[in-house]
Design an enzyme around this catalytic site. Sequence first.
Site, mmCIF file in Angstrom:
data_model
loop_
_atom_site.group_PDB
_atom_site.id
_atom_site.type_symbol
_atom_site.label_atom_id
_atom_site.label_comp_id
_atom_site.label_asym_id
_atom_site.label_seq_id
_atom_site.Cartn_x
_atom_site.Cartn_y
_atom_site.Cartn_z
ATOM 1 N N ASP A 13 0.813 -1.222 0.000
ATOM 2 C CA ASP A 13 0.000 0.000 0.000
ATOM 3 C C ASP A 13 0.844 1.270 0.000
ATOM 4 O O ASP A 13 0.444 2.306 0.537
ATOM 5 C CB ASP A 13 -0.966 0.012 1.207
ATOM 6 C CG ASP A 13 -1.845 -1.208 1.220
ATOM 7 O OD1 ASP A 13 -2.234 -1.657 0.131
ATOM 8 O OD2 ASP A 13 -2.125 -1.729 2.317
ATOM 9 N N LYS A 16 1.848 2.098 -5.137
ATOM 10 C CA LYS A 16 2.366 1.522 -6.385
ATOM 11 C C LYS A 16 1.429 1.831 -7.550
ATOM 12 O O LYS A 16 1.863 2.083 -8.664
ATOM 13 C CB LYS A 16 2.530 -0.002 -6.230
ATOM 14 C CG LYS A 16 3.542 -0.390 -5.164
ATOM 15 C CD LYS A 16 3.608 -1.894 -4.951
ATOM 16 C CE LYS A 16 2.361 -2.482 -4.346
ATOM 17 N NZ LYS A 16 2.075 -2.048 -2.958
ATOM 18 N N GLY A 40 -4.675 -4.157 -3.787
ATOM 19 C CA GLY A 40 -5.667 -3.110 -4.000
ATOM 20 C C GLY A 40 -4.896 -1.866 -4.376
ATOM 21 O O GLY A 40 -4.198 -1.303 -3.549
ATOM 22 N N HIS A 41 -4.937 -1.496 -5.632
ATOM 23 C CA HIS A 41 -4.153 -0.358 -6.111
ATOM 24 C C HIS A 41 -5.103 0.791 -6.476
ATOM 25 O O HIS A 41 -6.054 0.601 -7.233
ATOM 26 C CB HIS A 41 -3.309 -0.773 -7.321
ATOM 27 C CG HIS A 41 -2.243 -1.768 -6.965
ATOM 28 N ND1 HIS A 41 -1.314 -2.232 -7.852
ATOM 29 C CD2 HIS A 41 -1.962 -2.380 -5.780
ATOM 30 C CE1 HIS A 41 -0.504 -3.095 -7.236
ATOM 31 N NE2 HIS A 41 -0.887 -3.202 -5.988
ATOM 32 N N GLN A 224 1.813 -6.194 -3.548
ATOM 33 C CA GLN A 224 2.409 -6.459 -2.225
ATOM 34 C C GLN A 224 3.762 -5.735 -2.131
ATOM 35 O O GLN A 224 3.914 -4.706 -2.745
ATOM 36 C CB GLN A 224 2.519 -7.972 -1.944
ATOM 37 C CG GLN A 224 1.176 -8.640 -1.726
ATOM 38 C CD GLN A 224 0.450 -8.949 -3.028
ATOM 39 O OE1 GLN A 224 0.999 -9.577 -3.913
ATOM 40 N NE2 GLN A 224 -0.784 -8.503 -3.151
HETATM 41 P P1 GDP Z 1 -0.764 0.391 -3.528
HETATM 42 O O1 GDP Z 1 -1.376 -0.879 -3.071
HETATM 43 O O2 GDP Z 1 0.710 0.425 -3.309
HETATM 44 O O3 GDP Z 1 -1.117 0.742 -4.946
HETATM 45 O O4 GDP Z 1 -1.380 1.538 -2.598
HETATM 46 P P2 GDP Z 1 -2.939 1.706 -2.187
HETATM 47 O O5 GDP Z 1 -3.677 2.253 -3.336
HETATM 48 O O6 GDP Z 1 -3.442 0.457 -1.544
HETATM 49 O O7 GDP Z 1 -2.814 2.738 -0.994
HETATM 50 C C1 GDP Z 1 -2.250 4.001 -1.179
HETATM 51 C C2 GDP Z 1 -3.318 5.040 -0.796
HETATM 52 O O8 GDP Z 1 -2.702 6.301 -0.670
HETATM 53 C C3 GDP Z 1 -4.383 5.222 -1.857
HETATM 54 O O9 GDP Z 1 -5.592 5.569 -1.229
HETATM 55 C C4 GDP Z 1 -3.848 6.382 -2.693
HETATM 56 O O10 GDP Z 1 -4.885 7.112 -3.362
HETATM 57 C C5 GDP Z 1 -3.226 7.212 -1.627
HETATM 58 N N1 GDP Z 1 -2.067 8.026 -2.053
HETATM 59 C C6 GDP Z 1 -1.074 7.711 -2.930
HETATM 60 N N2 GDP Z 1 -0.132 8.682 -2.945
HETATM 61 C C7 GDP Z 1 -0.541 9.610 -2.040
HETATM 62 C C8 GDP Z 1 0.019 10.827 -1.576
HETATM 63 O O11 GDP Z 1 1.090 11.263 -1.966
HETATM 64 N N3 GDP Z 1 -0.691 11.497 -0.606
HETATM 65 C C9 GDP Z 1 -1.873 11.053 -0.107
HETATM 66 N N4 GDP Z 1 -2.482 11.771 0.834
HETATM 67 N N5 GDP Z 1 -2.417 9.898 -0.538
HETATM 68 C C10 GDP Z 1 -1.764 9.186 -1.481
HETATM 69 P P1 IMO Z 2 -0.949 -4.137 -2.321
HETATM 70 O O1 IMO Z 2 -0.544 -4.642 -3.672
HETATM 71 C C1 IMO Z 2 -0.896 -4.758 1.991
HETATM 72 C C2 IMO Z 2 -0.924 -8.916 3.397
HETATM 73 C C3 IMO Z 2 -2.149 -9.388 4.157
HETATM 74 C C4 IMO Z 2 -1.520 -10.422 5.081
HETATM 75 C C5 IMO Z 2 -0.433 -11.045 4.200
HETATM 76 C C6 IMO Z 2 -0.841 -12.362 3.551
HETATM 77 O O2 IMO Z 2 -2.230 -3.406 -2.315
HETATM 78 O O3 IMO Z 2 0.179 -3.416 -1.654
HETATM 79 P P2 IMO Z 2 -2.459 -12.949 1.511
HETATM 80 O O4 IMO Z 2 -3.926 -12.701 1.312
HETATM 81 O O5 IMO Z 2 -1.583 -12.340 0.463
HETATM 82 O O6 IMO Z 2 -2.153 -14.399 1.728
HETATM 83 O O7 IMO Z 2 -2.115 -12.208 2.905
HETATM 84 O O8 IMO Z 2 -0.145 -10.092 3.193
HETATM 85 N N1 IMO Z 2 -1.199 -8.334 2.068
HETATM 86 C C7 IMO Z 2 -1.139 -7.020 1.794
HETATM 87 N N2 IMO Z 2 -0.917 -5.956 2.598
HETATM 88 N N3 IMO Z 2 -1.043 -4.568 0.670
HETATM 89 C C8 IMO Z 2 -1.231 -5.617 -0.151
HETATM 90 O O9 IMO Z 2 -1.264 -5.487 -1.494
HETATM 91 C C9 IMO Z 2 -1.332 -6.908 0.407
HETATM 92 N N4 IMO Z 2 -1.549 -8.147 -0.106
HETATM 93 C C10 IMO Z 2 -1.447 -8.991 0.907
HETATM 94 O O10 IMO Z 2 -2.744 -8.335 4.871
HETATM 95 O O11 IMO Z 2 -0.861 -9.785 6.142
HETATM 96 MG MG MG Z 3 -2.905 -1.547 -1.787
#
Ligand code: GDP
Ligand code: IMO
Ligand code: MG
Length: 425
Positions: A13, A16, A40-41, A224
Site C-alpha cells: 500500500d 504503487k 488493491g491499487h 504487495q
Molecule cells: P498500492 O497498493 O501500493 O497501490 O497503494 P494503495 O492504493 O493500496 O494505498 C495508497 C493510498 O494512498 C491510496 O488511497 C492512494 O490514493 C493514496 N495516495 C497515494 N499517494 C498519495 C500521496 O502522496 N498522498 C496522499 N495523501 N495519498 C496518497
Molecule cells: P498491495 O498490492 C498490503 C498482506 C495481508 C496479510 C499477508 C498475507 O495493495 O500493496 P495474503 O492474502 O496475500 O495471503 O495475505 O499479506 N497483504 C497485503 N498488505 N497490501 C497488499 O497489497 C497486500 N496483499 C497482501 O494483509 O498480512
Molecule cells: Mg494496496
Amino acid sequence: MPATIVVGTQWGDEGKGKFTDLLAKEMSMVVRYQGGHNAGHTIVIDGEKFAIQLIPSGVFYDHITPVIGNGVVVDPFVLLKEMDMLSKRGINVSRLKLSGNAHLILPYHQELDALHERHLGKAKLGTTKRGIGPAYADKAMRVGIRVQDLLDENIFREKLHATLSHTNKVLTKVFNRLPLDPDQIADKVLSECLEGLQPHIADSVNIIHDALEAGQHVLFEGAQATFLDLDHGTYPFVTSSNPIAGGVCAGAGIGPKEITRVVGIAKAYVTRVGAGPFPSELFDEDGDRMVDIGREFGTNTGRRRRPGWFDAVMLRHAGRINGLTELAITKLDVLDTFDTIKMCVAYEIDGKRVEKLPYHQSELHRATPIYEEFPGWNTDMTSATEPNHLHPNAQAYLRALEDQVGIPVTLASTGPGRDQFIHWG
Ligand code: GDP
Ligand code: IMO
Ligand code: MG
C-alpha cells in the site's frame, strides 16, 4: 528494450498504483507479475477514484497494453467483475492480455484460506482470504489449474476432478466441511467466465518479448511488497509470491539483463496490514493521526492499517534485495501537520546498535527503533509541483532519507491525485 519495475519496499500500500499510472504515460505495456486480488491499487484521475485488484494500473491509457503475467493467480469471477466495472466507467479493457500460464483461484482456494486462518487461531496471519496461499500451494504441488485449461473442457474437468479428490479429503476429514462437486464448479466457471475471458487469453511471454525487441518500454507493476515476499519478507507473515524485483523474471518470463530501472515505492512513513513484526510501529496519538490523515484503511479489505515511522533499516535492505535504482516517496503531505517527524535509522537489539536488518526473526521481534528527529514543516504541501515548492524542512527530511537509505529519490508525491507529485533531485 528498456524494462522498468515498480516495486513496494515496505509492507504494501505504498502507492504503487499511483506511480504505475504516472510512469505508464511513457510506456507501451504494463505487466503484473505476481500476486492476485489480494492487491488493491488506487488511482485518482481528475478526482475520480479507481481501486483495482488484478488489472494492471496502466489500463487508464489508450496507448498501453495491460498484461496479466504467468506469475499471477487469477480468480476468473473477480477479473470479469473488474473488467465490467472499468468498462462501465468508460475505461477500455479490450487490450487486456491474460497469460494462459497463470494459475486460477477457484472457490475452494478461498474456502481453504479462511479455514486455515481459523485453524491458526491466535497465530493467524491476517490474510486477505482471497485464496492466494492455497492457489500458490496447488501450483507448487503441481495440482493447480491454469487459465489455458479453460480452453479445453475435458482437460478442465479432468484436472478439477483430480485436484478435488485430494482437496475434498482435506475439507471433509480435516476441516469437517462438505465436499465440493468438481462438475458443478466446472459448469459454473465455464458458463460464467469462458466467453468473457477467452478473447484475452494469450501467450504473454512472447507478447512481452516482442514489445521489448521492438524497442518499446515495458513497465512491470509489483503488488504487495518486499517485506511481504515469501522468501525475503517477515515469514510466515508474508504473502505466497515473490513481489521483489527478481520476481519479474519468473513471473513474467524475462531475463535479468532486460531490467534497466527499478523504482522502489515507499511511504514517507510505514504501514502494515495483518500480523507480523513491525519495529517502528506506533500505538500513540501520532499513529492515530497518520491513520486519520492518510486514510489508512485497506483499499481491498477495509482493515485499519498499522502505522509507524519511516524505517531506513528496512529500506536499505529493500535497496539491496531489489537492486533499486531510485526511490519514489509517497504521502509526504500526510506529515504536513506533525511538529516533529521521526525516522528509524538503526535498531537496538540486546543493547547493541544494529544497522542492517537482522536475518533472525526473533531479533526483529526484539528490535527497538533508534530514531533521528526532524522538525516538521506545518505547511500544506498538496499543491507542490516543484522541489522548491516544498518547505525547507520537508526538503531536509527527503535529503536525510536519501542519505540514510543510500538511494536517490527521484519522485515525491504530495496527494493521491495523478498530478500531485514532484520530480526531485
Ligand atoms: P498500492 O497498493 O501500493 O497501490 O497503494 P494503495 O492504493 O493500496 O494505498 C495508497 C493510498 O494512498 C491510496 O488511497 C492512494 O490514493 C493514496 N495516495 C497515494 N499517494 C498519495 C500521496 O502522496 N498522498 C496522499 N495523501 N495519498 C496518497
Ligand atoms: P498491495 O498490492 C498490503 C498482506 C495481508 C496479510 C499477508 C498475507 O495493495 O500493496 P495474503 O492474502 O496475500 O495471503 O495475505 O499479506 N497483504 C497485503 N498488505 N497490501 C497488499 O497489497 C497486500 N496483499 C497482501 O494483509 O498480512
Ligand atoms: Mg494496496
